[in-house]
Motif scaffolding. Structure first.
Motif, PDB file in Angstrom:
ATOM      1  N   GLU A 171      -4.373  13.291   1.068  1.00  0.00           N
ATOM      2  CA  GLU A 171      -3.648  13.516  -0.420  1.00  0.00           C
ATOM      3  C   GLU A 171      -2.466  14.527  -0.609  1.00  0.00           C
ATOM      4  O   GLU A 171      -1.324  14.302  -2.128  1.00  0.00           O
ATOM      5  N   GLU A 185       2.812  15.165   2.837  1.00  0.00           N
ATOM      6  CA  GLU A 185       4.459  15.204   2.715  1.00  0.00           C
ATOM      7  C   GLU A 185       4.164  13.223   3.509  1.00  0.00           C
ATOM      8  O   GLU A 185       4.462  13.583   4.453  1.00  0.00           O
ATOM      9  N   PHE A 186       4.106  11.894   2.337  1.00  0.00           N
ATOM     10  CA  PHE A 186       4.256  11.068   3.686  1.00  0.00           C
ATOM     11  C   PHE A 186       5.536  10.918   3.900  1.00  0.00           C
ATOM     12  O   PHE A 186       6.419  10.193   2.102  1.00  0.00           O
ATOM     13  N   LYS A 187       6.913  11.236   4.078  1.00  0.00           N
ATOM     14  CA  LYS A 187       8.257  11.150   3.724  1.00  0.00           C
ATOM     15  C   LYS A 187       8.837   9.471   3.859  1.00  0.00           C
ATOM     16  O   LYS A 187       7.787   8.642   5.094  1.00  0.00           O
ATOM     17  N   PRO A 188       9.146   9.277   3.378  1.00  0.00           N
ATOM     18  CA  PRO A 188       9.496   7.853   3.519  1.00  0.00           C
ATOM     19  C   PRO A 188      10.299   7.343   4.745  1.00  0.00           C
ATOM     20  O   PRO A 188      11.108   7.720   5.562  1.00  0.00           O
ATOM     21  N   ILE A 235      -3.923   6.978  -0.294  1.00  0.00           N
ATOM     22  CA  ILE A 235      -3.168   7.055   0.342  1.00  0.00           C
ATOM     23  C   ILE A 235      -1.282   5.891   0.585  1.00  0.00           C
ATOM     24  O   ILE A 235      -1.153   5.944   1.844  1.00  0.00           O
ATOM     25  N   LYS A 279       1.722   5.240   0.133  1.00  0.00           N
ATOM     26  CA  LYS A 279       2.090   5.979   0.485  1.00  0.00           C
ATOM     27  C   LYS A 279       2.642   5.545   2.772  1.00  0.00           C
ATOM     28  O   LYS A 279       3.711   5.601   2.658  1.00  0.00           O
ATOM     29  N   SER A 328       5.711   3.095   2.527  1.00  0.00           N
ATOM     30  CA  SER A 328       6.480   3.501   2.581  1.00  0.00           C
ATOM     31  C   SER A 328       6.571   4.501   3.537  1.00  0.00           C
ATOM     32  O   SER A 328       8.250   4.300   4.315  1.00  0.00           O
ATOM     33  N   SER A 329       5.816   5.186   4.225  1.00  0.00           N
ATOM     34  CA  SER A 329       6.385   5.656   5.400  1.00  0.00           C
ATOM     35  C   SER A 329       6.857   5.460   6.725  1.00  0.00           C
ATOM     36  O   SER A 329       7.351   5.829   7.929  1.00  0.00           O
TER      37      SER A 329
END
Ligand SMILES: C[S@@+](CC[C@H](N)C(=O)[O-])C[C@H]1O[C@@H](n2cnc3c(N)ncnc32)[C@H](O)[C@@H]1O
Length: 188
Positions: free
Chosen positions: A88, A91-94, A110, A113, A116-117
């Motif tokens: 959690e 950092e899941f970068k897009p 998650i 996320k 989107s990642s």
């Protein structure tokens, strides 16, 4: 006992990650660029991907697992960006990864996320136990078990390439087709 302590103890007692057969079958569907292994454990799957040419990020809550993973990678002369992190806080970068692995770990918070990642065309390989597992192991915490059809429902915007939930394990392999969902009738 908190999750990190519990898993640290397991790894200290010799518990190890093993190379996943579904990964071996499907990793070639992904463009060989960036990969992420979520809850990577002692790192075999992440190291495998790095050996195959992926720039690989991998994280796990257990610092013992991450130390073992780093040592294994070093012994094999392989570079993996191993990080100790809670799912959690990661950092899941897009739009970042061509391949995301989520194996034998379930944190429903998650899941958006993860989607989107993924880059457009990116592949998700998700495999973990479902509710049938209670027949095998009645004491297993049901919060960590997938419901029937759950991944198909959550990742409904992804194109499913392979799906199986006929046993106590659900295997889901899917592709992100487009970041913007626009029905053909509304396209100009
Ligand atoms: C059953 S193991 C699976 C490991 C590996 N993915 C595999 O398939 O072999 C579950 C892993 O999840 C990690 N884990 C548990 N809770 C976590 C959390 N909140 N964030 C990140 N990793 C977590 C554990 O340390 C453990 O390595």
């Amino acid at each position: 006992m908190r999750d990190r302590e519990r898993w640290n103890l397991k790894y200290k007692n010799g518990w190890r990650t093993t190379l996943n057969v579904t990964l071996l079958k499907f990793y070639t569907l992904a463009k060989k660029d960036r990969a992420l292994d979520i809850a990577c454990g002692s790192g075999d799957n992440a190291i495998f991907l790095a050996e195959k040419g992926f720039l690989t990020d991998a994280f796990d809550i257990s610092d013992v697992a991450i130390e073992i993973a780093k040592e294994n990678a070093l012994k094999r002369g392989i570079k993996v960006n191993f990080l100790r992190s809670d799912a959690e806080s990661f950092e899941f970068k897009p739009e970042t990864y061509d391949l995301i692995l989520n194996l034998y770990f379930l944190d429903r918070q998650i899941l958006p996320k993860i989607e989107s990642s993924l880059k457009e065309g990116g592949i998700l390989i998700f495999e973990t136990y479902n509710l049938k597992h209670l027949k095998v192991k009645p004491t297993f915490n049901r919060d960590f078990l997938l419901r029937e059809g759950e991944l198909k429902e959550i990742f409904k915007n992804l194109e499913v390439l392979y799906y199986d939930e006929s046993t106590n394990i659900t295997t889901f392999v899917a592709k992100k087709v487009s970041s913007v969902s626009c029905p053909p009738s509304q396209r100009r």
